[in-house]
Design a protein around this motif. Structure first.
Motif, PDB file in Angstrom:
ATOM      1  N   ASP A   8      -1.877  -5.054  14.936  1.00  0.00           N
ATOM      2  CA  ASP A   8      -1.681  -5.713  13.645  1.00  0.00           C
ATOM      3  C   ASP A   8      -1.302  -7.174  13.854  1.00  0.00           C
ATOM      4  OD1 ASP A   8      -2.216  -3.629  11.981  1.00  0.00           O
ATOM      5  OD2 ASP A   8      -0.143  -3.260  11.384  1.00  0.00           O
ATOM      6  N   ARG A   9      -1.765  -8.023  12.946  1.00  0.00           N
ATOM      7  CA  ARG A   9      -1.259  -9.387  12.937  1.00  0.00           C
ATOM      8  C   ARG A   9       0.109  -9.340  12.281  1.00  0.00           C
ATOM      9  NH1 ARG A   9      -6.262 -13.020  10.899  1.00  0.00           N
ATOM     10  NH2 ARG A   9      -5.343 -12.417   8.922  1.00  0.00           N
ATOM     11  N   ILE A  10       1.021 -10.147  12.781  1.00  0.00           N
ATOM     12  CA  ILE A  10       2.404 -10.130  12.297  1.00  0.00           C
ATOM     13  C   ILE A  10       2.464 -10.409  10.807  1.00  0.00           C
ATOM     14  CG2 ILE A  10       4.680 -11.188  12.551  1.00  0.00           C
ATOM     15  CD1 ILE A  10       3.704 -11.917  15.463  1.00  0.00           C
ATOM     16  N   ALA A  11       1.798 -11.459  10.357  1.00  0.00           N
ATOM     17  CA  ALA A  11       1.828 -11.822   8.937  1.00  0.00           C
ATOM     18  C   ALA A  11       1.257 -10.706   8.074  1.00  0.00           C
ATOM     19  CB  ALA A  11       1.064 -13.120   8.707  1.00  0.00           C
ATOM     20  N   ASP A  12       0.184 -10.044   8.535  1.00  0.00           N
ATOM     21  CA  ASP A  12      -0.401  -8.945   7.757  1.00  0.00           C
ATOM     22  C   ASP A  12       0.571  -7.774   7.627  1.00  0.00           C
ATOM     23  OD1 ASP A  12      -2.752 -10.287   7.281  1.00  0.00           O
ATOM     24  OD2 ASP A  12      -3.832  -9.355   8.943  1.00  0.00           O
ATOM     25  N   ALA A  13       1.313  -7.474   8.692  1.00  0.00           N
ATOM     26  CA  ALA A  13       2.283  -6.375   8.644  1.00  0.00           C
ATOM     27  C   ALA A  13       3.383  -6.674   7.622  1.00  0.00           C
ATOM     28  CB  ALA A  13       2.891  -6.142  10.028  1.00  0.00           C
ATOM     29  N   ILE A  14       3.845  -7.914   7.581  1.00  0.00           N
ATOM     30  CA  ILE A  14       4.896  -8.296   6.637  1.00  0.00           C
ATOM     31  C   ILE A  14       4.361  -8.269   5.210  1.00  0.00           C
ATOM     32  CG2 ILE A  14       6.436 -10.159   5.903  1.00  0.00           C
ATOM     33  CD1 ILE A  14       6.524 -10.987   8.910  1.00  0.00           C
ATOM     34  N   ILE A  15       3.178  -8.831   4.995  1.00  0.00           N
ATOM     35  CA  ILE A  15       2.586  -8.848   3.650  1.00  0.00           C
ATOM     36  C   ILE A  15       2.330  -7.431   3.166  1.00  0.00           C
ATOM     37  CG2 ILE A  15       0.517  -9.476   2.342  1.00  0.00           C
ATOM     38  CD1 ILE A  15       0.442 -12.050   4.059  1.00  0.00           C
ATOM     39  N   LYS A  16       1.830  -6.557   4.046  1.00  0.00           N
ATOM     40  CA  LYS A  16       1.575  -5.164   3.674  1.00  0.00           C
ATOM     41  C   LYS A  16       2.872  -4.472   3.255  1.00  0.00           C
ATOM     42  CE  LYS A  16       0.146  -2.690   7.053  1.00  0.00           C
ATOM     43  NZ  LYS A  16      -0.598  -1.965   8.099  1.00  0.00           N
ATOM     44  N   TRP A  17       3.959  -4.792   3.931  1.00  0.00           N
ATOM     45  CA  TRP A  17       5.253  -4.194   3.612  1.00  0.00           C
ATOM     46  C   TRP A  17       5.816  -4.741   2.301  1.00  0.00           C
ATOM     47  CZ3 TRP A  17       7.720  -0.086   5.275  1.00  0.00           C
ATOM     48  CH2 TRP A  17       9.079   0.052   4.984  1.00  0.00           C
ATOM     49  N   CYS A  18       5.707  -6.061   2.095  1.00  0.00           N
ATOM     50  CA  CYS A  18       6.273  -6.711   0.906  1.00  0.00           C
ATOM     51  C   CYS A  18       5.416  -6.512  -0.340  1.00  0.00           C
ATOM     52  CB  CYS A  18       6.416  -8.217   1.133  1.00  0.00           C
ATOM     53  SG  CYS A  18       7.614  -8.686   2.344  1.00  0.00           S
ATOM     54  N   PHE A  19       4.107  -6.549  -0.155  1.00  0.00           N
ATOM     55  CA  PHE A  19       3.165  -6.514  -1.273  1.00  0.00           C
ATOM     56  C   PHE A  19       2.092  -5.466  -1.009  1.00  0.00           C
ATOM     57  CE2 PHE A  19       4.550 -10.914  -0.482  1.00  0.00           C
ATOM     58  CZ  PHE A  19       5.310 -11.120  -1.615  1.00  0.00           C
ATOM     59  N   PRO A  20       2.406  -4.178  -1.171  1.00  0.00           N
ATOM     60  CA  PRO A  20       1.433  -3.131  -0.821  1.00  0.00           C
ATOM     61  C   PRO A  20       0.140  -3.191  -1.640  1.00  0.00           C
ATOM     62  CG  PRO A  20       3.356  -2.201  -1.915  1.00  0.00           C
ATOM     63  CD  PRO A  20       3.649  -3.652  -1.668  1.00  0.00           C
ATOM     64  N   GLN A  21       0.164  -3.846  -2.780  1.00  0.00           N
ATOM     65  CA  GLN A  21      -1.036  -3.942  -3.620  1.00  0.00           C
ATOM     66  C   GLN A  21      -1.924  -5.109  -3.226  1.00  0.00           C
ATOM     67  OE1 GLN A  21       1.963  -4.914  -4.429  1.00  0.00           O
ATOM     68  NE2 GLN A  21       1.860  -6.830  -5.531  1.00  0.00           N
ATOM     69  N   ALA A  22      -1.483  -5.950  -2.271  1.00  0.00           N
ATOM     70  CA  ALA A  22      -2.237  -7.156  -1.908  1.00  0.00           C
ATOM     71  C   ALA A  22      -3.481  -6.775  -1.103  1.00  0.00           C
ATOM     72  CB  ALA A  22      -1.366  -8.093  -1.088  1.00  0.00           C
ATOM     73  N   LYS A  23      -4.529  -7.570  -1.268  1.00  0.00           N
ATOM     74  CA  LYS A  23      -5.752  -7.379  -0.506  1.00  0.00           C
ATOM     75  C   LYS A  23      -5.534  -7.899   0.912  1.00  0.00           C
ATOM     76  CE  LYS A  23      -8.794  -7.890  -4.443  1.00  0.00           C
ATOM     77  NZ  LYS A  23      -9.836  -8.709  -5.062  1.00  0.00           N
ATOM     78  N   LYS A  24      -6.225  -7.289   1.864  1.00  0.00           N
ATOM     79  CA  LYS A  24      -6.120  -7.705   3.267  1.00  0.00           C
ATOM     80  C   LYS A  24      -6.721  -9.090   3.444  1.00  0.00           C
ATOM     81  CE  LYS A  24      -7.237  -6.299   7.919  1.00  0.00           C
ATOM     82  NZ  LYS A  24      -6.139  -5.835   8.644  1.00  0.00           N
ATOM     83  N   ARG A  25      -6.009  -9.929   4.219  1.00  0.00           N
ATOM     84  CA  ARG A  25      -6.501 -11.263   4.523  1.00  0.00           C
ATOM     85  C   ARG A  25      -7.631 -11.166   5.539  1.00  0.00           C
ATOM     86  NH1 ARG A  25      -2.435 -15.280   6.437  1.00  0.00           N
ATOM     87  NH2 ARG A  25      -2.408 -13.905   8.197  1.00  0.00           N
ATOM     88  N   THR A  26      -8.562 -12.113   5.458  1.00  0.00           N
ATOM     89  CA  THR A  26      -9.656 -12.131   6.436  1.00  0.00           C
ATOM     90  C   THR A  26      -9.551 -13.339   7.307  1.00  0.00           C
ATOM     91  OG1 THR A  26     -11.086 -13.225   4.838  1.00  0.00           O
ATOM     92  CG2 THR A  26     -11.232 -10.819   5.012  1.00  0.00           C
TER      93      THR A  26
END
Length: 92
Positions: free
Chosen positions: A74-92
């Motif tokens: 996992d990318r670090i930022a993606d793991a944090i965003i997934k935890w904070c904002f579960p409804q957010a779309k995955k970054r590309t």
């Protein structure tokens, strides 16, 4: 070293809104694979300002950080965003 991620709101046609958003400050420990993070939220009524977001989120990181484990691959930022904002779309 503190790093930052800026999460912005978009319109239906994909344009970035000038108001609202979030700034995440984080520090990552590769030995434990844990990221300490803090979030600054900008109201949808206020214009987003990266400088203010960095100041607020880094102050919160130093006072009262939350943590998240980062899975291998996992990318670090993606793991944090997934935890904070579960409804957010995955970054590309």
């Amino acid at each position: 070293m503190t790093k930052f991620v800026h999460v912005r709101h978009h319109t239906w046609d994909g344009a970035v809104r000038p108001t609202g958003g979030h700034t995440i400050a984080y520090e990552y420990d590769p030995d434990t694979r844990v990221a300490a993070y803090a979030v600054a939220h900008c109201s949808h009524k206020d214009h987003y300002n990266k400088k203010i977001g960095r100041a607020v989120s880094s102050g919160r990181l130093n006072k009262n950080a939350s943590t998240v484990a980062v899975s291998e691959g996992d990318r670090i930022a993606d793991a944090i965003i997934k935890w904070c904002f579960p409804q957010a779309k995955k970054r590309t």
